[in-house]
Design a protein around this motif. Structure first.
Motif, PDB file in Angstrom:
ATOM      1  N   THR A 235     -11.293 -13.047   8.840  1.00 54.77           N
ATOM      2  CA  THR A 235      -9.904 -12.981   8.387  1.00 54.77           C
ATOM      3  C   THR A 235      -9.068 -12.156   9.356  1.00 54.77           C
ATOM      4  OG1 THR A 235     -10.518 -13.165   6.052  1.00 54.77           O
ATOM      5  CG2 THR A 235      -8.376 -12.204   6.532  1.00 54.77           C
ATOM      6  N   PRO A 236      -7.945 -12.679   9.834  1.00 50.76           N
ATOM      7  CA  PRO A 236      -7.101 -11.911  10.767  1.00 50.76           C
ATOM      8  C   PRO A 236      -6.670 -10.579  10.158  1.00 50.76           C
ATOM      9  CG  PRO A 236      -6.407 -14.212  10.706  1.00 50.76           C
ATOM     10  CD  PRO A 236      -7.405 -14.036   9.593  1.00 50.76           C
ATOM     11  N   LYS A 237      -6.724  -9.546  10.979  1.00 44.43           N
ATOM     12  CA  LYS A 237      -6.317  -8.210  10.537  1.00 44.43           C
ATOM     13  C   LYS A 237      -5.332  -7.658  11.559  1.00 44.43           C
ATOM     14  CE  LYS A 237     -10.905  -7.702   8.467  1.00 44.43           C
ATOM     15  NZ  LYS A 237     -11.359  -9.044   8.919  1.00 44.43           N
ATOM     16  N   PRO A 238      -4.091  -8.155  11.519  1.00 42.15           N
ATOM     17  CA  PRO A 238      -3.098  -7.740  12.513  1.00 42.15           C
ATOM     18  C   PRO A 238      -2.773  -6.254  12.414  1.00 42.15           C
ATOM     19  CG  PRO A 238      -2.059  -8.979  10.743  1.00 42.15           C
ATOM     20  CD  PRO A 238      -3.539  -9.095  10.532  1.00 42.15           C
ATOM     21  N   VAL A 239      -2.391  -5.704  13.543  1.00 38.28           N
ATOM     22  CA  VAL A 239      -2.071  -4.277  13.631  1.00 38.28           C
ATOM     23  C   VAL A 239      -0.628  -4.059  13.168  1.00 38.28           C
ATOM     24  CG1 VAL A 239      -1.844  -2.321  15.216  1.00 38.28           C
ATOM     25  CG2 VAL A 239      -3.693  -3.988  15.542  1.00 38.28           C
ATOM     26  N   PRO A 240      -0.426  -3.258  12.137  1.00 35.09           N
ATOM     27  CA  PRO A 240       0.936  -3.100  11.588  1.00 35.09           C
ATOM     28  C   PRO A 240       1.809  -2.207  12.468  1.00 35.09           C
ATOM     29  CG  PRO A 240      -0.572  -1.655  10.441  1.00 35.09           C
ATOM     30  CD  PRO A 240      -1.418  -2.479  11.370  1.00 35.09           C
ATOM     31  N   GLU A 241       3.115  -2.433  12.388  1.00 35.78           N
ATOM     32  CA  GLU A 241       4.049  -1.522  13.056  1.00 35.78           C
ATOM     33  C   GLU A 241       3.951  -0.130  12.451  1.00 35.78           C
ATOM     34  OE1 GLU A 241       8.045  -2.883  12.975  1.00 35.78           O
ATOM     35  OE2 GLU A 241       7.652  -4.667  14.186  1.00 35.78           O
ATOM     36  N   SER A 242       3.703  -0.084  11.153  1.00 31.32           N
ATOM     37  CA  SER A 242       3.690   1.170  10.399  1.00 31.32           C
ATOM     38  C   SER A 242       2.929   0.934   9.104  1.00 31.32           C
ATOM     39  CB  SER A 242       5.131   1.596  10.081  1.00 31.32           C
ATOM     40  OG  SER A 242       5.184   2.603   9.097  1.00 31.32           O
ATOM     41  N   PHE A 243       2.449   2.002   8.493  1.00 32.95           N
ATOM     42  CA  PHE A 243       1.917   1.855   7.142  1.00 32.95           C
ATOM     43  C   PHE A 243       3.009   1.327   6.209  1.00 32.95           C
ATOM     44  CE2 PHE A 243      -1.461   5.143   8.191  1.00 32.95           C
ATOM     45  CZ  PHE A 243      -2.524   4.282   8.013  1.00 32.95           C
ATOM     46  N   ALA A 244       4.251   1.638   6.533  1.00 32.25           N
ATOM     47  CA  ALA A 244       5.380   1.205   5.702  1.00 32.25           C
ATOM     48  C   ALA A 244       5.607  -0.297   5.770  1.00 32.25           C
ATOM     49  CB  ALA A 244       6.651   1.935   6.128  1.00 32.25           C
ATOM     50  N   THR A 245       5.030  -0.976   6.771  1.00 35.71           N
ATOM     51  CA  THR A 245       5.218  -2.425   6.909  1.00 35.71           C
ATOM     52  C   THR A 245       3.931  -3.201   6.646  1.00 35.71           C
ATOM     53  OG1 THR A 245       4.694  -2.542   9.294  1.00 35.71           O
ATOM     54  CG2 THR A 245       6.962  -1.958   8.660  1.00 35.71           C
ATOM     55  N   GLN A 246       2.915  -2.535   6.102  1.00 34.96           N
ATOM     56  CA  GLN A 246       1.610  -3.155   5.861  1.00 34.96           C
ATOM     57  C   GLN A 246       1.468  -3.554   4.389  1.00 34.96           C
ATOM     58  OE1 GLN A 246      -1.627  -3.675   7.805  1.00 34.96           O
ATOM     59  NE2 GLN A 246      -1.608  -4.895   5.950  1.00 34.96           N
ATOM     60  N   PRO A 247       1.221  -4.830   4.086  1.00 41.16           N
ATOM     61  CA  PRO A 247       0.910  -5.215   2.700  1.00 41.16           C
ATOM     62  C   PRO A 247      -0.509  -4.771   2.331  1.00 41.16           C
ATOM     63  CG  PRO A 247       1.650  -7.094   4.028  1.00 41.16           C
ATOM     64  CD  PRO A 247       1.324  -5.989   4.965  1.00 41.16           C
ATOM     65  N   PHE A 248      -0.722  -4.617   1.027  1.00 40.08           N
ATOM     66  CA  PHE A 248      -2.046  -4.255   0.517  1.00 40.08           C
ATOM     67  C   PHE A 248      -2.379  -5.139  -0.679  1.00 40.08           C
ATOM     68  CE2 PHE A 248      -0.396  -0.500   2.641  1.00 40.08           C
ATOM     69  CZ  PHE A 248      -1.481  -0.055   3.388  1.00 40.08           C
ATOM     70  N   PHE A 249      -3.689  -5.268  -0.952  1.00 42.53           N
ATOM     71  CA  PHE A 249      -4.165  -6.160  -2.000  1.00 42.53           C
ATOM     72  C   PHE A 249      -5.236  -5.470  -2.844  1.00 42.53           C
ATOM     73  CE2 PHE A 249      -2.816  -8.545   1.652  1.00 42.53           C
ATOM     74  CZ  PHE A 249      -2.050  -9.576   1.127  1.00 42.53           C
ATOM     75  N   GLY A 250      -5.252  -5.792  -4.136  1.00 47.07           N
ATOM     76  CA  GLY A 250      -6.308  -5.306  -5.003  1.00 47.07           C
ATOM     77  C   GLY A 250      -7.598  -6.069  -4.758  1.00 47.07           C
TER      78      GLY A 250
ATOM     79  N   CYS B 206      -6.161   0.087  -3.136  1.00 46.03           N
ATOM     80  CA  CYS B 206      -6.133  -1.254  -2.548  1.00 46.03           C
ATOM     81  C   CYS B 206      -6.438  -1.197  -1.052  1.00 46.03           C
ATOM     82  CB  CYS B 206      -4.766  -1.895  -2.765  1.00 46.03           C
ATOM     83  SG  CYS B 206      -4.312  -2.114  -4.498  1.00 46.03           S
ATOM     84  N   ILE B 207      -6.653  -2.374  -0.454  1.00 40.28           N
ATOM     85  CA  ILE B 207      -6.896  -2.470   0.982  1.00 40.28           C
ATOM     86  C   ILE B 207      -5.961  -3.516   1.591  1.00 40.28           C
ATOM     87  CG2 ILE B 207      -9.291  -1.693   0.827  1.00 40.28           C
ATOM     88  CD1 ILE B 207     -10.152  -4.644   1.109  1.00 40.28           C
ATOM     89  N   SER B 208      -5.964  -3.592   2.920  1.00 33.46           N
ATOM     90  CA  SER B 208      -5.016  -4.453   3.617  1.00 33.46           C
ATOM     91  C   SER B 208      -5.518  -5.878   3.829  1.00 33.46           C
ATOM     92  CB  SER B 208      -4.659  -3.833   4.980  1.00 33.46           C
ATOM     93  OG  SER B 208      -5.817  -3.693   5.789  1.00 33.46           O
ATOM     94  N   VAL B 209      -6.624  -6.243   3.194  1.00 29.68           N
ATOM     95  CA  VAL B 209      -7.143  -7.608   3.266  1.00 29.68           C
ATOM     96  C   VAL B 209      -7.270  -8.143   1.844  1.00 29.68           C
ATOM     97  CG1 VAL B 209      -9.079  -9.075   3.958  1.00 29.68           C
ATOM     98  CG2 VAL B 209      -8.391  -7.167   5.403  1.00 29.68           C
ATOM     99  N   ASN B 210      -6.897  -9.389   1.652  1.00 30.27           N
ATOM    100  CA  ASN B 210      -7.005 -10.018   0.336  1.00 30.27           C
ATOM    101  C   ASN B 210      -8.418 -10.579   0.181  1.00 30.27           C
ATOM    102  OD1 ASN B 210      -6.464 -11.125  -2.143  1.00 30.27           O
ATOM    103  ND2 ASN B 210      -5.218 -12.808  -1.375  1.00 30.27           N
ATOM    104  N   GLY B 211      -9.301  -9.791  -0.411  1.00 27.64           N
ATOM    105  CA  GLY B 211     -10.685 -10.210  -0.597  1.00 27.64           C
ATOM    106  C   GLY B 211     -11.652  -9.105  -0.223  1.00 27.64           C
ATOM    107  N   PHE B 212     -12.948  -9.408  -0.358  1.00 23.42           N
ATOM    108  CA  PHE B 212     -14.000  -8.432  -0.088  1.00 23.42           C
ATOM    109  C   PHE B 212     -15.210  -9.196   0.442  1.00 23.42           C
ATOM    110  CE2 PHE B 212     -17.143  -5.099  -1.253  1.00 23.42           C
ATOM    111  CZ  PHE B 212     -16.509  -4.013  -0.657  1.00 23.42           C
ATOM    112  N   PRO B 213     -16.073  -8.569   1.225  1.00 16.61           N
ATOM    113  CA  PRO B 213     -17.175  -9.312   1.845  1.00 16.61           C
ATOM    114  C   PRO B 213     -18.425  -9.491   0.998  1.00 16.61           C
ATOM    115  CG  PRO B 213     -17.137  -7.078   2.696  1.00 16.61           C
ATOM    116  CD  PRO B 213     -15.919  -7.222   1.806  1.00 16.61           C
ATOM    117  N   ALA B 214     -18.490  -8.882  -0.178  1.00 16.85           N
ATOM    118  CA  ALA B 214     -19.735  -8.933  -0.956  1.00 16.85           C
ATOM    119  C   ALA B 214     -19.442  -9.043  -2.447  1.00 16.85           C
ATOM    120  CB  ALA B 214     -20.576  -7.684  -0.688  1.00 16.85           C
ATOM    121  N   VAL B 215     -20.349  -9.716  -3.154  1.00 16.68           N
ATOM    122  CA  VAL B 215     -20.213  -9.910  -4.595  1.00 16.68           C
ATOM    123  C   VAL B 215     -20.775  -8.723  -5.366  1.00 16.68           C
ATOM    124  CG1 VAL B 215     -20.842 -11.396  -6.553  1.00 16.68           C
ATOM    125  CG2 VAL B 215     -20.334 -12.413  -4.329  1.00 16.68           C
ATOM    126  N   THR B 216     -21.840  -8.099  -4.838  1.00 18.24           N
ATOM    127  CA  THR B 216     -22.518  -7.002  -5.515  1.00 18.24           C
ATOM    128  C   THR B 216     -22.663  -5.810  -4.574  1.00 18.24           C
ATOM    129  OG1 THR B 216     -24.729  -7.697  -4.822  1.00 18.24           O
ATOM    130  CG2 THR B 216     -23.856  -8.651  -6.883  1.00 18.24           C
TER     131      THR B 216
END
Length: 332
Positions: free
Chosen positions: A175-190, A125-135
Motif C-alpha cells: 500500500t502506498p505510504k506517501p510522505v506528508p507535508e506535515s502531520f497536519a496534512t496527514q489523514p489517519f484511519f481506525g 489510529c494510523i496513517s494506513v487504512n488496514g492492518f497486515p494481520a488478522v491475529t
C-alpha cells in the motif's frame, strides 16, 4: 530397607522427575513476544521509549461535536466539546528514526479526550487504512520473519516467504505510504471496528476516519528525499505559531455482512460515513517529551456508547502497550 530396593525407589523417583527437570521453558505470552521482537527490530532496548512508535510529538487542542454524531452514538466524547491531548508518532521503536524513512510508516495519532473528574477516553489510529494481520499470532509471525531476514542467506528470505503466504500482509506492505507535508496534512484511519450505540439504542459497527480539513497534502518523491530527518517534528511547532489547524473526525459504518472482527478487511469507500465532529489543534506542548514518557494511550479506554468489537488485534493492543509501558517506567 534393602540397598537394591532403595536403588529401585531412587531410580523410579528420578524417572518421575525427568519430565519436570527437562521440560522446555514455557513460551512467553504472545503480547510479550511482540514487545520483545519490536524491541529487537529497533536495536533496543531504548530506555524510556515505546517499543513501537517511539519517536513522537505532543500537541493540544479541542474537539467540537457535529450534530450528526448523535445519529450514531450517545458517547459523551462526541456529543459535547472537550479539550484534547494529541500525540503524533513514527512507526518502529527507533527513537531517532528519520521522518521520511520508509520504516517510519505508518504514522500514528493518539487522541486523549479529557473529561470531567479526570476521566478520559482515547482514540488511536494510523496513517494506513488496514492492518497486515488478522491475529496477534499472525502479526508476531510477520515481525519474526522480518527479524529472521536480516542476516538470512535463504532464497526466498523468511519475510518473502511469509508475504507469499499471507496476502493481507503483502497488500499492507505494498500500500502506498506517501510522505506528508506535515502531520497536519496527514489523514489517519481506525485499524479496528467498534460498536456504536445512539440514545435510541440503535447500534452500528464502524471505523474511525480522521481527515485534514484543509485536505491531505504530500511531498513529491524528490522533496521527500530532500527533507531533514526531523522535518515533521520541527514543522509542527512553527505551524502552530502561525495558526491552528483542524481535522474532521468521522466514522465509516459497516453494512450487513461486512467483516467487523478482521483488521485486514478494508470496507469499500461506498460505505456510509457520518461526521462526528472537528478536532482543532492550536498549541504545541513544550513539555511533550517528558509528558509522553509517562502516558499510555489505549484503544479500549472507552465511554458509554462505544464498545469494542471482537477483533483479536483490538484486544491485544492494550495488553501489548501495557507491557511496553511498564518496561518504559521501570527503565527510569
Amino acid at each position: 530397607m534393602q540397598p537394591v530396593v532403595r536403588s529401585m525407589l531412587f531410580i523410579t523417583l528420578l524417572f518421575n522427575m525427568l519430565p519436570t527437570v527437562f521440560a522446555e521453558t514455557p513460551a512467553k505470552p504472545v503480547a510479550e513476544q511482540l514487545v520483545d521482537t519490536l524491541t529487537e527490530l529497533a536495536g533496543g532496548p531504548h530506555p524510556g521509549f515505546r517499543s513501537n512508535h517511539a519517536k513522537g510529538i505532543v500537541v493540544e487542542g479541542h474537539f467540537t461535536p457535529a450534530a450528526s454524531a448523535a445519529e450514531v452514538t450517545k458517547a459523551e466524547i462526541f456529543t459535547a466539546p472537550h479539550p484534547v491531548v494529541v500525540r503524533y508518532s513514527n512507526a518502529t521503536g527507533v527513537p531517532n528514526s528519520a521522518d521520511n524513512d520508509g520504516s517510519a510508516f505508518p504514522k500514528g495519532i493518539a487522541i486523549r479526550f479529557q473529561l470531567a473528574d479526570e476521566a478520559s477516553a482515547d482514540l488511536v489510529c494510523i496513517s494506513v487504512n488496514g492492518f497486515p494481520a488478522v491475529t496477534p499470532e499472525e502479526f508476531l509471525g510477520l515481525l519474526q520473519a522480518v527479524a529472521a531476514s536480516r542476516d538470512s542467506q535463504a532464497q526466498p528470505k523468511p519475510i518473502e516467504a511469509f508475504l507469499g503466504q499471507h496476502p493481507a500482509a503483502l497488500r499492507f506492505v505494498m500500500t502506498p505510504k506517501p510522505v506528508p507535508e506535515s502531520f497536519a496534512t496527514q489523514p489517519f484511519f481506525g485499524v479496528n471496528a467498534f460498536k456504536f450505540t445512539n440514545a435510541q439504542g440503535e447500534t452500528r459497527y464502524g471505523r474511525y476516519r480522521i481527515e485534514p480539513v484543509g485536505g491531505a497534502k504530500f511531498l513529491n518523491a524528490d522533496a521527500a528525499k530532500a527533507v531533514d530527518a526531523d522535518y515533521l517534528m520541527h514543522e509542527l511547532p512553527g505551524r502552530l505559531q502561525q495558526a491552528a489547524y483542524s481535522y474532521r473526525i468521522s466514522v465509516q459504518l459497516a453494512d450487513p455482512g461486512d467483516e467487523v472482527n478482521d483488521a485486514t478487511s478494508v470496507w469499500p469507500d461506498s460505505r456510509q460515513i457520518v461526521e462526528l465532529g472537528t478536532l482543532t489543534i492550536d498549541r504545541f506542548r513544550t513539555d511533550g517529551a517528558a509528558f509522553e514518557k509517562t502516558m499510555m494511550f489505549s484503544p479500549l479506554n472507552l465511554v458509554d456508547g462505544i464498545e469494542a468489537s471482537d477483533d483479536p488485534i483490538l484486544h491485544a493492543r492494550p495488553v501489548t502497550y501495557s507491557i511496553s509501558f511498564n518496561r518504559r517506567l521501570q527503565s527510569h
